[in-house]
Design a protein around this motif. Structure first.
Motif, PDB file in Angstrom:
ATOM      1  N   ASN A   1      59.553 -39.018  87.228  1.00  0.00           N
ATOM      2  CA  ASN A   1      58.815 -40.227  87.620  1.00  0.00           C
ATOM      3  C   ASN A   1      59.523 -41.502  87.159  1.00  0.00           C
ATOM      4  O   ASN A   1      58.887 -42.453  86.701  1.00  0.00           O
TER       5      ASN A   1
ATOM      6  N   GLU B   1      63.061 -38.089  90.355  1.00  0.00           N
ATOM      7  CA  GLU B   1      61.762 -37.878  90.993  1.00  0.00           C
ATOM      8  C   GLU B   1      60.850 -37.052  90.111  1.00  0.00           C
ATOM      9  O   GLU B   1      59.656 -37.353  89.951  1.00  0.00           O
ATOM     10  N   ALA B   2      61.402 -35.978  89.519  1.00  0.00           N
ATOM     11  CA  ALA B   2      60.593 -35.076  88.694  1.00  0.00           C
ATOM     12  C   ALA B   2      60.048 -35.768  87.448  1.00  0.00           C
ATOM     13  O   ALA B   2      58.937 -35.478  86.997  1.00  0.00           O
TER      14      ALA B   2
ATOM     15  N   TYR C   1      61.160 -33.822  97.066  1.00  0.00           N
ATOM     16  CA  TYR C   1      59.876 -33.224  96.706  1.00  0.00           C
ATOM     17  C   TYR C   1      59.810 -31.760  97.148  1.00  0.00           C
ATOM     18  O   TYR C   1      59.245 -30.913  96.463  1.00  0.00           O
TER      19      TYR C   1
ATOM     20  N   THR D   1      53.402 -35.802  95.037  1.00  0.00           N
ATOM     21  CA  THR D   1      54.500 -34.907  95.393  1.00  0.00           C
ATOM     22  C   THR D   1      54.094 -33.997  96.543  1.00  0.00           C
ATOM     23  O   THR D   1      54.867 -33.769  97.478  1.00  0.00           O
TER      24      THR D   1
ATOM     25  N   THR E   1      55.793 -34.473 100.243  1.00  0.00           N
ATOM     26  CA  THR E   1      56.601 -33.351 100.719  1.00  0.00           C
ATOM     27  C   THR E   1      56.454 -33.165 102.224  1.00  0.00           C
ATOM     28  O   THR E   1      57.411 -32.834 102.926  1.00  0.00           O
TER      29      THR E   1
END
Length: 442
Positions: free
Chosen positions: A115, A112-113, A13, A419, A423
Motif C-alpha cells: 500500500n 501495491e501489496a 492485483y 484489491t 482485480t
C-alpha cells in the motif's frame, strides 16, 4: 504467453491474488497430510485452518491442539508468518537472500501489496519489515519463555513461546491451549507481553520505520501521528467501555479483583481490533459489549500492518471528513496538513465496499445456517472480515457451506476489498468533464 505476461504486468492485483491462492493451496495440502495430524481431519477443516492461519485470523472449526501434531503446528506458524509479511513480500525476501535481482515488476507488486505510493525505497522497506518482525518476535519469545518454560518444561515452553509470539505479532490469535489464553487471564506479565506484540504488529511497519528515523514528534509524518493518537484513544475508550459493561457480569469480569477486571478488559480491548486471542468467554459477553466489539473488529488496525479491518486511518479520515462537512470547511486537514480529497474518496469506497461484502456474506450465512442465532453469525462474519478470530462459539457448528462462506470472508478481509474489486475492473481515466449540476441528498 506474451499476452499473459502483459496482463500480469498491467494488473498487479491479479498476481497478488493468484500468489495468495497458490500458497494457500500448498498450506492446505500440507495440513491434510497424515504426517501433520494426530487424528484424521477433513479437507474442508484443513482448508479452513490454513486460510485462517494465512489470513492471520485465528478462527478454527476444530481444536488444533487435538487434531494436529508439532509438524502441523509448524506449518500453521509458517502460514501465519507468511500471511503477516505478505506473500509478495516473502517472495522478495527469498529472492534477496538468494542474491537475485528484484526487477521493476517485482517492485511494483510489492508497492501495491504494501500500500505504498511509489516504488522508491521499496526493497529497503521490505528488508526493514522482515527485520522488525524477527526482532519483536524474538524479544516476545524470550520474555514468554520466562513464564512458560518453568510451567511447561523447556521444549514445550520454548515452542509455545515462539508460536504465541509469532501469532501475537502477526495478529493471528492462534494459541496452543484448548481454552486459548483464558487460564492466563490474571497473569499481568503474559497479558502485557502479548498485548504489546499485538499493538506493535497492528500499528503498521511504516509507522515503526518513521519512529525509528525521526527523533522529533513534529517531524513525524501525518500518517504516523494519526495512527499513534487514534490507537491510544481507541484502546483507552474500548478498555473503559468493556470494563463498564462487563463489570457486573460474573461470567466474564465479575468476581475478580478490580485490577484483574481492568487487565482482562484491557486485553480484550486490544485483541478485539486485530488479533483474536481471548482471556474471557466471548459467548458470555453482554449484547452491548458484543456490538462494541463488532465495531472494533470492523475498524481493525493500521495500513501496512498485520491487522485487518477497514483500517484505523480510514475511519479517522471518514470521521474528520464528516466533521469538515458539518463545519462547512472546504478542505480536510489533520495536524495542520491538508489531506488530498482522493484519500477521502478512497476511504469512503473502502467503507462502502466492506459494508457491502459483509452484508452479502451475513445474508448468505443466515440462509445457510437457519438453526444458528443471528447475532453470533454476524459476529463471526465481522470477525472473519477483520481477520480477528474471535467467535461466540459457533465456528465448529457451521455446515460445509457455512465454513466456505467464512473462508471466503477471511480471504476478502486479508486481500482487501479494493484489491478484489480492482482485480476485475479496468481503469477508465476520464479526460473530460460534463457541465455541473446539483443533486438533492439527505
Amino acid at each position: 504467453m506474451e499476452k499473459k505476461n502483459k496482463l500480469s504486468t498491467r494488473n498487479p492485483y491479479l498476481v497478488i491474488i493468484s500468489a495468495f491462492l497458490v500458497f494457500l493451496t500448498i498450506g492446505t495440502l500440507l495440513l491434510y497430510m497424515p504426517f501433520s495430524q494426530k487424528q484424521p481431519t477433513s479437507f474442508v477443516d484443513c482448508l479452513f485452518i490454513a486460510t485462517s492461519a494465512f489470513t492471520v485470523t485465528g478462527l478454527a472449526t476444530i481444536d488444533i491442539t487435538a487434531n494436529f501434531n508439532y509438524i502441523g503446528y509448524i506449518i500453521i506458524m509458517i502460514l501465519v508468518q507468511a500471511g503477516g509479511l505478505g506473500i509478495i513480500t516473502l517472495a522478495m525476501i527469498v529472492f534477496i537472500m538468494l542474491g537475485k535481482k528484484v526487477g521493476f515488476k517485482g517492485r511494483s507488486l510489492a508497492t501495491e501489496a504494501l500500500n505504498q505510493q511509489n516504488t522508491g525505497g521499496i526493497i529497503r522497506l521490505v528488508l526493514i519489515l522482515f527485520s522488525v518482525s524477527l526482532i519483536f518476535e524474538s524479544i516476545g519469545s524470550l520474555l514468554l519463555c520466562l513464564e512458560w518454560i518453568p510451567l511447561l518444561g523447556f521444549k514445550r515452553g520454548l515452542f509455545h513461546s515462539v508460536f504465541t509470539a509469532v501469532s501475537a505479532f502477526n495478529n493471528a490469535g492462534f494459541a496452543l491451549h484448548s481454552d486459548n489464553l483464558v487460564q492466563f487471564r490474571t497473569n499481568p506479565v503474559i497479558n502485557f507481553i502479548i498485548t504489546s506484540l499485538i499493538i506493535i504488529g497492528g500499528i503498521g511497519f511504516t509507522v515503526i520505520l518513521d519512529l525509528y528515523k525521526t527523533n522529533h514528534f513534529k517531524k513525524l509524518r501525518v500518517h504516523t501521528k494519526v495512527m499513534l493518537f487514534s490507537t491510544l484513544i481507541i484502546n483507552f475508550c474500548a478498555t473503559l467501555i468493556i470494563f463498564i459493561l462487563e463489570y457486573g457480569n460474573k461470567a466474564t469480569l465479575g468476581g475478580h479483583s478490580t485490577f484483574d477486571q481492568f487487565q482482562m478488559a484491557y486485553f480484550q480491548a486490544i485483541t478485539t481490533r486485530t488479533a483474536g486471542f481471548n482471556t474471557i468467554d466471548i459467548g458470555a459477553l453482554t449484547t452491548p459489549t458484543i456490538l462494541i466489539m463488532m465495531l472494533l473488529m470492523f475498524i481493525g488496525g493500521g495500513p501496512t500492518s498485520t491487522a485487518g479491518g477497514i483500517k484505523l486511518t480510514t475511519t479517522v479520515v471518514i470521521i474528520f471528513g464528516t466533521l469538515s462537512f458539518i463545519k462547512q470547511r472546504e478542505h480536510l486537514s489533520l495536524f495542520k496538513r491538508t489531506i488530498d480529497p482522493r484519500f477521502l474518496f478512497k476511504s469512503l469506497a473502502i467503507a462502502v465496499l466492506s459494508s457491502g461484502f459483509c452484508f452479502t456474506i451475513v445474508f448468505c450465512l443466515v440462509l445457510a445456517e437457519p438453526n444458528l442465532p443471528f447475532l453470533p453469525l454476524m459476529f463471526e462474519v465481522i470477525s472473519a472480515f477483520g481477520t480477528v478470530g474471535l467467535t461466540m462459539g459457533i465456528t465448529g457448528k457451521l455446515s460445509v457451506i457455512g465454513k466456505l462462506l467464512i473462508i471466503l470472508m477471511m480471504m476478502i478481509g486479508k486481500v482487501g476489498v479494493l484489491t478484489i474489486v480492482l482485480t476485475f475492473s479496468r481503469p477508465n481515466k476520464q479526460l473530460y468533464s460534463y457541465p455541473k449540476e446539483d443533486i438533492l441528498t439527505g
